[in-house]
Design an enzyme around this catalytic site. Structure first.
Site, PDB file in Angstrom:
ATOM      1  N   GLY A 152      16.187   6.373  88.003  1.00 44.54           N
ATOM      2  CA  GLY A 152      15.336   5.690  88.986  1.00 44.54           C
ATOM      3  C   GLY A 152      15.423   4.190  88.856  1.00 44.54           C
ATOM      4  N   CYS A 177       4.276  -0.307  77.306  1.00 46.51           N
ATOM      5  CA  CYS A 177       4.802   0.148  76.010  1.00 46.51           C
ATOM      6  C   CYS A 177       6.310   0.005  75.871  1.00 46.51           C
ATOM      7  CB  CYS A 177       4.389   1.593  75.778  1.00 46.51           C
ATOM      8  SG  CYS A 177       2.611   1.794  75.815  1.00 46.51           S
ATOM      9  N   GLU A 187      -0.119   6.352  67.774  1.00 43.59           N
ATOM     10  CA  GLU A 187      -0.566   7.190  68.890  1.00 43.59           C
ATOM     11  C   GLU A 187       0.608   7.425  69.834  1.00 43.59           C
ATOM     12  OE1 GLU A 187      -3.386   8.931  69.446  1.00 43.59           O
ATOM     13  OE2 GLU A 187      -1.923   9.608  70.915  1.00 43.59           O
ATOM     14  N   LYS A 230       7.943  -3.565  75.951  1.00 41.25           N
ATOM     15  CA  LYS A 230       7.452  -4.345  74.811  1.00 41.25           C
ATOM     16  C   LYS A 230       7.990  -3.787  73.491  1.00 41.25           C
ATOM     17  CE  LYS A 230       3.288  -3.238  73.200  1.00 41.25           C
ATOM     18  NZ  LYS A 230       2.367  -3.152  72.132  1.00 41.25           N
ATOM     19  N   ASP A 237     -16.060  -2.778  71.096  1.00 34.82           N
ATOM     20  CA  ASP A 237     -15.196  -3.700  71.836  1.00 34.82           C
ATOM     21  C   ASP A 237     -15.864  -5.072  71.870  1.00 34.82           C
ATOM     22  OD1 ASP A 237     -12.640  -3.051  73.851  1.00 34.82           O
ATOM     23  OD2 ASP A 237     -13.635  -4.964  74.215  1.00 34.82           O
ATOM     24  N   GLY A 248       9.026   0.941  82.886  1.00 39.32           N
ATOM     25  CA  GLY A 248       8.126  -0.210  82.865  1.00 39.32           C
ATOM     26  C   GLY A 248       6.905   0.141  82.037  1.00 39.32           C
ATOM     27  N   ARG A 262       0.632   9.439  76.506  1.00 35.65           N
ATOM     28  CA  ARG A 262       1.199   8.778  77.691  1.00 35.65           C
ATOM     29  C   ARG A 262       0.078   8.502  78.667  1.00 35.65           C
ATOM     30  NH1 ARG A 262       4.682  13.680  79.317  1.00 35.65           N
ATOM     31  NH2 ARG A 262       2.875  14.570  78.270  1.00 35.65           N
TER      32      ARG A 262
HETATM   33  C1  UGA Z   1       4.988   5.808  76.388  1.00 33.68           C
HETATM   34  C2  UGA Z   1       5.361   7.019  75.512  1.00 33.68           C
HETATM   35  O1  UGA Z   1       5.885   8.071  76.330  1.00 33.68           O
HETATM   36  C3  UGA Z   1       4.154   7.527  74.727  1.00 33.68           C
HETATM   37  O2  UGA Z   1       4.547   8.580  73.853  1.00 33.68           O
HETATM   38  C4  UGA Z   1       3.571   6.361  73.917  1.00 33.68           C
HETATM   39  O3  UGA Z   1       2.411   6.762  73.213  1.00 33.68           O
HETATM   40  C5  UGA Z   1       3.209   5.216  74.859  1.00 33.68           C
HETATM   41  O4  UGA Z   1       4.397   4.798  75.572  1.00 33.68           O
HETATM   42  C6  UGA Z   1       2.682   4.072  74.015  1.00 33.68           C
HETATM   43  O5  UGA Z   1       3.459   3.515  73.224  1.00 33.68           O
HETATM   44  O6  UGA Z   1       1.487   3.797  74.067  1.00 33.68           O
HETATM   45  P1  UGA Z   1       3.713   5.500  78.748  1.00 33.68           P
HETATM   46  O7  UGA Z   1       4.271   4.109  78.702  1.00 33.68           O
HETATM   47  O8  UGA Z   1       2.260   5.681  78.993  1.00 33.68           O
HETATM   48  O9  UGA Z   1       4.037   6.267  77.353  1.00 33.68           O
HETATM   49  O10 UGA Z   1       4.464   6.334  79.903  1.00 33.68           O
HETATM   50  P2  UGA Z   1       5.829   7.164  80.000  1.00 33.68           P
HETATM   51  O11 UGA Z   1       5.534   8.442  80.664  1.00 33.68           O
HETATM   52  O12 UGA Z   1       6.542   7.229  78.715  1.00 33.68           O
HETATM   53  O13 UGA Z   1       6.677   6.271  81.028  1.00 33.68           O
HETATM   54  C7  UGA Z   1       7.151   4.965  80.694  1.00 33.68           C
HETATM   55  C8  UGA Z   1       8.068   4.438  81.782  1.00 33.68           C
HETATM   56  O14 UGA Z   1       9.307   5.159  81.775  1.00 33.68           O
HETATM   57  C9  UGA Z   1       7.526   4.589  83.210  1.00 33.68           C
HETATM   58  O15 UGA Z   1       7.806   3.392  83.914  1.00 33.68           O
HETATM   59  C10 UGA Z   1       8.297   5.747  83.802  1.00 33.68           C
HETATM   60  O16 UGA Z   1       8.445   5.658  85.188  1.00 33.68           O
HETATM   61  C11 UGA Z   1       9.644   5.582  83.094  1.00 33.68           C
HETATM   62  N1  UGA Z   1      10.414   6.828  83.014  1.00 33.68           N
HETATM   63  C12 UGA Z   1       9.966   7.868  82.262  1.00 33.68           C
HETATM   64  C13 UGA Z   1      11.640   6.927  83.678  1.00 33.68           C
HETATM   65  O17 UGA Z   1      12.090   5.991  84.361  1.00 33.68           O
HETATM   66  N2  UGA Z   1      12.360   8.079  83.563  1.00 33.68           N
HETATM   67  C14 UGA Z   1      11.932   9.128  82.807  1.00 33.68           C
HETATM   68  O18 UGA Z   1      12.661  10.157  82.740  1.00 33.68           O
HETATM   69  C15 UGA Z   1      10.702   9.025  82.149  1.00 33.68           C
END
Ligand code: UGA
Length: 437
Positions: free
Chosen positions: A254, A261, A152, A264, A30, A258, A155
């Site tokens: 909900g 990932c 990748e 963006k 890093d 946000g 989550r």
């Molecule tokens: C997401 C993807 O799920 C991963 O597979 C991916 O690797 C990652 O982005 C990335 O590109 O690095 P992440 O952003 O860590 O993962 O979290 P998520 O669990 O996907 O949740 C994203 C957002 O969606 C959160 O704000 C969550 O509250 C919201 N969400 C998720 C909902 O509002 N409803 C749902 O049913 C699921």
């Protein structure tokens, strides 16, 4: 195998620790010296369940180390992963300056006769691999390397189990030699491996994240129809999710998605599709629905409380999702700031995110009071809002919560509570897309 990961953020650090855990020798690089110093001293800069143990164990076993030197990393590794940020630009397209800089730096340290696989793990637009290869060739004519795309899918909040047991590993490669080495890297994980060309692998990542965002916006649009008709979105989600072709995952209505990932990546995919002359308009609607969720929710608060100015409100949750301390692009933070802008007096509690929210100046501690416990947050509150679904919120003593509040009024932005139970305690309860919501 000897591996190097350039970039020790959420993806790089967790990947490095998991690669070490399965027996590889990993060097995490890093350019932030403070981060490297902290990691070398055993301090983990992010909260991710299981990560601290994993890092300590593998550092002790001498399978994992940290440096600020790309030269050190590349010299001692067969496979070099790039896991640096790819932030959005104002127009939604991806800023690839970090990737380009790392490509040049790698070119600067590759030695003749020493073949390396250069793997792009960061989320990048389709055709970035070609640009990385061109850049390395331009800055080092004799370099022997192949560029591979290996997106990748971890989550945040469950990054370690996601990495240790992936649904699939995608390897985008045009070279058999590189593919074979990548298969060796992933062999210990015993996961299904999909080998594709580089462009397809890059596209898989944007297409996957956009599809998951689409599922969330779809159920949120259904939630609005439920509210208008008296149906219950949770029952509708269960009913459609039981169809295996649809699945129940990512159908939780909900406040919207946000994080660093989905917002963006949806924007980036829209920009990529436009640049390629095939605009993906469906995704513009996905964004529009997502953006509308907070407006709808705040309108609901106004329906009950009329004027928000000078109202004492408690907010549970600041992170963009539970089990992380990540507050980047958190809908909960946006909610808090919008309430404050309307003149409400907000007291917030979050198990892990409050410190970073202040440190990164995402909330102003002079305007938002931060409480040490969920119960302290509700003291005297005229309404309680659940903004992030940390498990500990569901297990509170609601008799006590009610006693401490000025008015027993709950707005559940993540449909976490059982309406009957919570109303049984004497609360007026509003959720998203649920009857009397
Ligand atoms: C997401 C993807 O799920 C991963 O597979 C991916 O690797 C990652 O982005 C990335 O590109 O690095 P992440 O952003 O860590 O993962 O979290 P998520 O669990 O996907 O949740 C994203 C957002 O969606 C959160 O704000 C969550 O509250 C919201 N969400 C998720 C909902 O509002 N409803 C749902 O049913 C699921």
């Amino acid at each position: 195998m000897d591996l190097c990961i350039i970039g020790s953020g959420y993806v790089g650090l967790v990947s490095g620790a998991c690669f070490a855990e399965v027996g590889h020798h990993v060097i995490c690089v890093d350019n932030d010296q403070r981060k490297v110093d902290a990691l070398q001293a055993g301090k983990i800069p992010i909260y991710e369940p299981g990560l601290e143990d994993l890092v300590h164990r593998n550092v002790a076993a001498k399978r994992l180390r940290f440096t600020n030197s790309i030269q050190d990393g590349v010299d001692h590794s067969q496979v070099v992963f790039i896991a640096v940020p790819t932030p959005p630009q104002v127009d939604g397209s991806v800023d690839l300056t970090y990737i380009e800089r790392v490509a040049r730096e790698i070119a600067g340290v590759l030695k003749p006769g020493e073949y390396r696989v250069i793997v792009d793990k960061s989320t990048v637009p389709v055709k970035t691999g070609e640009k990385v290869a061109d850049t390395i060739k331009r800055y080092n004519k004799g370099a022997e390397f192949d560029v591979v795309s290996n997106p990748e899918f971890l989550r945040e909040g469950c990054a370690v189990p996601d990495l240790m047991n992936p649904d699939r590993v995608v390897i985008g490669s045009a070279s058999q030699k590189a593919t074979d080495l990548m298969k060796q890297v992933y062999e210990p994980f015993r996961a299904p491996i999909l080998v594709t060309d580089v462009n397809s692998a890059e596209l898989i990542k944007h297409a996957a994240n956009s599809f998951l965002s689409l599922k969330i916006s779809y159920i949120n649009a259904v939630a609005a129809i439920c509210e208008a008709s008296g149906a219950d979105v949770e029952m509708v989600a269960d009913g459609i999710g039981m169809d295996k072709r649809i699945g129940r995952n990512f159908l939780n209505a909900g406040l919207g998605y946000g994080g660093s990932c989905f917002p963006k990546d949806v924007k980036a995919f829209i920009a990529i599709s436009k640049q390629l002359g095939t605009p993906f308009k469906l995704l513009e609607e996905v964004e529009r629905i997502n953006d509308s969720m907070l407006d709808r929710f705040i309108a609901k608060l106004r329906d009950s409380l009329w004027v928000l100015k000078d109202k004492k409100l408690a907010v549970w949750g600041l992170t963009f999702k539970p089990d992380t301390d990540d507050v980047r692009n958190s809908v909960a933070i946006e909610l808090v700031n919008r309430l404050v802008a309307e003149g409400a007096h907000v007291t917030a509690y979050d198990p892990k995110g409050a410190e970073k929210a202040v440190e990164w100046k995402l909330i102003d501690p002079d305007k938002v009071k931060l409480a040490p416990t969920p119960l302290d947050a509700v003291e005297g509150a005229e309404a309680l809002i659940l903004a992030t679904e940390w498990k500990e919120f569901v297990n509170q003593d609601f008799e006590e919560v009610k006693k401490r509040m000025h008015t027993p009024l709950i707005f559940d932005g993540r449909n976490q509570f059982d309406p009957e139970t919570i109303r049984g305690f004497g609360f007026t309860y509003h959720a998203v897309g649920r009857p009397n919501g």
